[in-house]
Design an enzyme around this catalytic site. Sequence first.
Site, PDB file in Angstrom:
ATOM      1  N   GLU A 169       0.879  -1.158   0.000  1.00  0.00           N
ATOM      2  CA  GLU A 169       0.000   0.000   0.000  1.00  0.00           C
ATOM      3  C   GLU A 169       0.924   1.217   0.000  1.00  0.00           C
ATOM      4  O   GLU A 169       1.847   1.292   0.821  1.00  0.00           O
ATOM      5  CB  GLU A 169      -0.873   0.034   1.261  1.00  0.00           C
TER       6      GLU A 169
ATOM      7  N   ARG B 262       5.346 -13.007   9.531  1.00  0.00           N
ATOM      8  CA  ARG B 262       6.083 -11.785   9.221  1.00  0.00           C
ATOM      9  C   ARG B 262       7.421 -11.772   9.956  1.00  0.00           C
ATOM     10  O   ARG B 262       7.618 -12.465  10.941  1.00  0.00           O
ATOM     11  CB  ARG B 262       5.254 -10.571   9.615  1.00  0.00           C
TER      12      ARG B 262
ATOM     13  N   LYS C 224       4.740   0.287  10.003  1.00  0.00           N
ATOM     14  CA  LYS C 224       4.792   1.460   9.132  1.00  0.00           C
ATOM     15  C   LYS C 224       4.216   2.689   9.828  1.00  0.00           C
ATOM     16  O   LYS C 224       4.714   3.794   9.675  1.00  0.00           O
ATOM     17  CB  LYS C 224       3.967   1.193   7.860  1.00  0.00           C
TER      18      LYS C 224
END
Length: 547
Positions: free
Chosen positions: A33, A257, A267
Site C-alpha cells: 500500500e 512476518r 509502518k
Amino acid sequence: MTEEKSLNFIEEIVEADLAAGKHKTIATRFPPEPNGYLHLGHAKSICLNFGLALKYGGKTNLRFDDTNPVTEEVEYVENIKQDVQWLGFQWSEELYASDYFPQLYEFAVKLIKKGLAYVDDSTSEEMAEQKGTPTTPGINSLYRNRSIEENLKLFQEMKDGKHVDGSKVLRAKIDMGHVNMLMRDPVLYRIKHAHHHRTGDAWCIYPMYDFAHGQSDSIEQITHSICTLEFVPHRELYNWCIEKLEIYPSRQYEFARLNMTYTMMSKRKLLQLVNENLVSGWDDPRMPTLSGVRRRGYTPEALREFCEKIGVAKRDNLIDIGLLEFCVREQLNKIAERRMVVFDPLKVVITNYPEGKTEWMPTENNTEAENGGIREMPFSRELWIEQEDFMENPPKKYFRLSPGGMVRLKSGFIIKCDEVIKESNGRVAELRCSYIPESRSGHDTSGLHVKGVIHWVSAHHAKEAEVRLYDRLFTTEDMNAIDDDFKNHLNPNSLKVIRKVFAEPELAKSKPGDKFQFLRMGYFCTDQDSTKEKLVFNRTVTLRDSK
RNA sequence: UGUCCCGUGGUGUAAUGGCAACACUGCAGAUUUUGAUUCUGCCUUUCUAGGUUCGAGUCCUAGCGGGACAACCA
C-alpha cells in the site's frame, strides 16, 4: 553432487501444484500500500514472492493496493518502486488496484443482483454494536432486507455522489452469527469524497481491502497470493468473494512476518518517528526501511542473503539483528576496500625520520577480493594514531603501544615509543617514537616480531572528515512485547557524530554510496551529505570484536 | 473462556513414520602486518500426557503455552 536444499512450506505447495498440473506456470504479486516506505519485513515478502517466480519460471506483478486515498501518495509509489529494484528484482507488470475500480464496481453490482450484498445506512457505531464479539454472535442490521432494486439504486447513488461520507456502506450479506467475525456482513464499499493519487475525483466510493485484494489477484490470475499471518481469517472471505463472483480462483497462503530484535517494523510507528522528527527522515540510516539501510551502507546482496537465511515458516519469530549484521559483514568483507582513518587522534613524532620527507607506502585495497589492487599511503615524520592504541600502563594481554614498547604501523614500519609528552593536566599529548628502517612492510629484515599492528595517518597529508556512528534505534529487545509508548524505548545513543577525524588522502576521492572498511574501525559508506569540502561517512556496521 | 494459526538448542530454520541437523550467537584454540577475515573444537534442542505403530519431532486426542480475530485501515 547436487546439494539438496530443503523447501519452505510455500515452495512445497508450489511444487505440488505444478506436479499435479494445477498450474502450468505460477504468478505471484507484491502488493504494497503506498502509504509509507518499504522496510525489512517487506524485503522478506519481496524475496519470497519474486524468488518463487524466479525459481519456478513464473512472473511477479508489482501491484499497489491503493484503495484508501486518504493515506496514499505518489511519493510513496515512486520510492517503493525504487526500493524493489534496488533489492534486485524486476516486476512483470506495474499495476494498481485502482486500475480495477470499474470492474470492482461491476463485481459489487453482481453481488447485489445475487442478493448477496446490501446498502446499509447504519452508523459505524451501530454497526460496531451489531457486530458482536469473538465469543458472541452479532445481530442483523435494520437495512439487511432491502430489495435488490433498492440496493441497486442506492449503490448507484453512492457512486454518483448523492450521499455524504459515512452515511452509507455496501455490505456483503453473509451471516451475522458467523464464528469468523470477518464473515459477519463485512463492509465492501465506503463513501470517501477524497482525491485519489491516480483516479483523481473520478470516484467517491472506494472498495475495502477484502473486496479489492482477492479480486485483483483473480483478475491478474495470480496463482499463489502470499501474505502474512494476520490475514489468515481473511482467507475465508477471500474465497467467498471468488466463489460468489465466479472468477479465477487465486489462492491465499500465509507466512509469519519478520520481527527483529531492537527493531520496530510498523509502518504507522515509523511514520510517527519521521513526522515527529525523531529521525531525520524515512532514509535515516537508523531506520529499518530499505532506504534507511541503503543509506547506512547495507547491500542488496546482504539483504537477500539474510532473507534466505531466516527462512519462511508459520511460527512467530524474533530474529536476532546480529544475523543481519553478520550478512552485511560477510558481503562487505568481500567487496569493501580498506582505508585508514583515525577517529581519536594522538600525535606521534618519529624522531629519527627526516623532516619534510614523504615515502609512499603500497598497501592492499582488499586482500579478500579477487583483484583488490593496491594504493599508496604517504608516510612522514608526524603521524596520527588512535588514542586507544597507546596505554601508559598496559594490562598483560595488551599488544599495542606502550612506553618503551613497539608496534607495527600497518603497511609502514615498526616504531618504538621512546617518550611520552604530557599536558600540564597529565593528559598524553604526544608520543616521541623512533622507527626501525629495516622493518619496512614487505621488506622487513629487522627480525623483530611484534604482535600489535595499528592503523595510522600522516598528519600532513590527512583529510578531515565527519563520521556518524549508528547504533540500534531501540533499547528493548522485543518491541512487540512492550505495553507502553514505543518512543520510551528509543536509544538516546543511536547516533554519535564525530565532527573531525583524520582520513588517509585517498578518501578524498570517495563518492556517496562508496563502501569501505576503515581498518580496525568498522565498515563505512560515504553519505549523500558528503562533499569534496566536507567528507561524511556513515558507520554501516562495526567489525566483529573478540578482544 | 469462542474460532483459527503455531509450539524442535539462546535465536532462526531443517529432518516429509526410520541415527535430531545446518546457520547465527556464545565459549575455547590455531593462523594473521586489521584483536578483522579464515580454520578447528565445544556448549545447548523435539511443551506435557495419553494413544496408533516394530518404530513418533513427524500421525490422532486432550491439556498447557504463544499469537491472531470485535477499523467505513491494509
